[in-house]
Design an enzyme around this catalytic site. Structure first.
Site, mmCIF file in Angstrom:
data_model
loop_
_atom_site.group_PDB
_atom_site.id
_atom_site.type_symbol
_atom_site.label_atom_id
_atom_site.label_comp_id
_atom_site.label_asym_id
_atom_site.label_seq_id
_atom_site.Cartn_x
_atom_site.Cartn_y
_atom_site.Cartn_z
ATOM 1 N N ASP A 1 20.988 20.416 7.625
ATOM 2 C CA ASP A 1 21.099 20.045 6.607
ATOM 3 C C ASP A 1 19.850 19.397 5.711
ATOM 4 O OD1 ASP A 1 23.636 20.488 5.425
ATOM 5 O OD2 ASP A 1 24.771 18.632 6.278
ATOM 6 N N TYR B 1 24.967 11.292 7.380
ATOM 7 C CA TYR B 1 24.664 11.194 8.831
ATOM 8 C C TYR B 1 23.879 9.796 9.428
ATOM 9 C CZ TYR B 1 25.468 16.123 8.456
ATOM 10 O OH TYR B 1 26.058 17.312 8.222
ATOM 11 N N HIS C 1 24.032 14.449 2.351
ATOM 12 C CA HIS C 1 24.578 14.597 3.886
ATOM 13 C C HIS C 1 23.815 14.009 4.660
ATOM 14 C CE1 HIS C 1 26.641 18.741 2.291
ATOM 15 N NE2 HIS C 1 27.235 17.520 1.678
#
EC number: 1.17.4.1
Length: 351
Positions: free
Chosen positions: A94, A131, A127
């Site tokens: 990502d 995380y 994203h």
């Protein structure tokens, strides 16, 4: 019309001689002014895609991770290893997407498509934020860094990242139409196949009432990735219409082989990181589901399926689509934001 070897030119940022007629607008090789006009779009699906992507807005820190702190410590050694390695894999890919998408956009000459790529890049950044929030919540700083960089030392992780990363790098050096299509197929593989054994691992934790905050974060990421898959499928389909001569039998074999390689790597990865020791999952379930996805992704591009059989979703894995189905996540129409996740009382503002 262009040939596979035709070298694409980077679009100018200011172009007073750019075309304003819709019938002249093209995915590649066009003459764009870069003016964004939401009332005049050549590709009808873009408006729906744009609204869906905008409605998907979410904030990672609003998801309550308090239960995950204790759950993470109580995971079995095998579950914890899988959690860490899968998260390391997702984090890296990502992250690289935020750099790759602007590189692609420089050679796309349909301005409404560049709007979509910009939104996707933003969502990939969210994203990464998600995380980071997950790791900051459940890990010590030392554990966090170990997870972040496992891909550099784990040969299985590194091999997977190299497959996608090398295709992205190839387009850095080769700006041909074929190289652009290969990087588009690589994105299609990434969004539509490469993440799924990871997603199903998290959803399996959810089925077993473990790590609910992590599961919800992944569910929202999965919803975004579904729109990204929709975007790149549509880009490839439009290129099939505008540049049909590039989709020779040889090139289609190449694209199918790329999808097959993505499937085989995902199956091997599932065998390595999940195997037969995670309650509720085994290597055969993972392999069957990935082969089903591989056939589905090929058929959606008009290609022949890769695997004999595997034409319907395996009954044993129906819970994966139930977790990942965006339609099952309630959206408040008037606020145009998701209301399906529990908000944490603590919001961090240190980004």
């Amino acid at each position: 019309m262009m040939e596979s070897s035709t070298i694409l030119q980077r679009r100018a940022l200011f172009n007073e001689a750019g075309d304003i007629e819709l019938h002249k607008r093209r995915m590649v090789g066009g003459n764009t002014t870069n003016l964004n006009d939401f009332n005049n779009m050549k590709y009808p699906w873009v408006s729906k895609w744009y609204r869906q992507a905008m409605n998907n807005f979410w904030i990672p820190e609003e998801i309550n991770m308090s239960s995950d702190v204790q759950d993470y410590r109580n995971l079995s050694a095998i579950e914890k290893t899988a959690y860490d390695k899968i998260l390391s894999f997702l984090i890296f890919l990502d992250s690289i997407q935020t750099a790759n998408l602007p590189n692609i956009g420089q050679y796309i000459t349909a301005n409404e498509i560049n709007l979509c790529l910009t939104i996707q890049a933003f969502q990939e950044a969210v994203h990464s934020q998600s995380y980071s929030y997950m790791l900051d919540t459940i890990c010590s700083p030392e554990e966090r860094n170990d997870i972040l960089y496992q891909w550099k030392d784990d040969e299985h992780l590194l091999a997977r990242n190299k497959f996608i990363g090398n295709l992205y790098n190839e387009f850095q050096d080769d700006k041909s139409v074929l190289a652009l299509l290969k990087v588009a197929i690589a994105n299609y593989v990434l969004e539509g196949i490469y993440f799924y054994s990871g997603f199903m691992f998290f959803y399996n934790l959810g089925r077993n009432n473990k790590m609910p905050g992590s599961v919800q974060e992944i569910r929202y990421i999965n919803r975004d990735e579904n729109t990204h898959l929709w975007l790149f499928r549509s880009i490839i389909q439009e290129l099939q219409k505008e540049e049909p001569q590039v989709f020779t039998a040889r090139n289609v074999r190449l694209f199918r082989d790329m999808i097959r390689e993505g499937c085989e790597q995902e199956i091997k990865w599932g065998d390595y990181v999940i195997g037969d020791q995670i309650p509720g999952l085994n290597r055969h379930m993972v392999a069957d589901y990935i082969r089903y996805l591989g056939n589905l992704r090929c058929e959606n591009l008009g290609f022949e399926p890769l695997y004999e059989g595997h034409r319907v979703e395996p009954e044993s894995m129906s819970w994966v689509s139930q977790y990942s189905n965006a339609n099952l996540i309630k959206t408040d129409f008037f606020e145009a934001k998701s209301t399906a996740y529990a908000k944490s009382s603590a919001m961090v503002d240190d980004l």
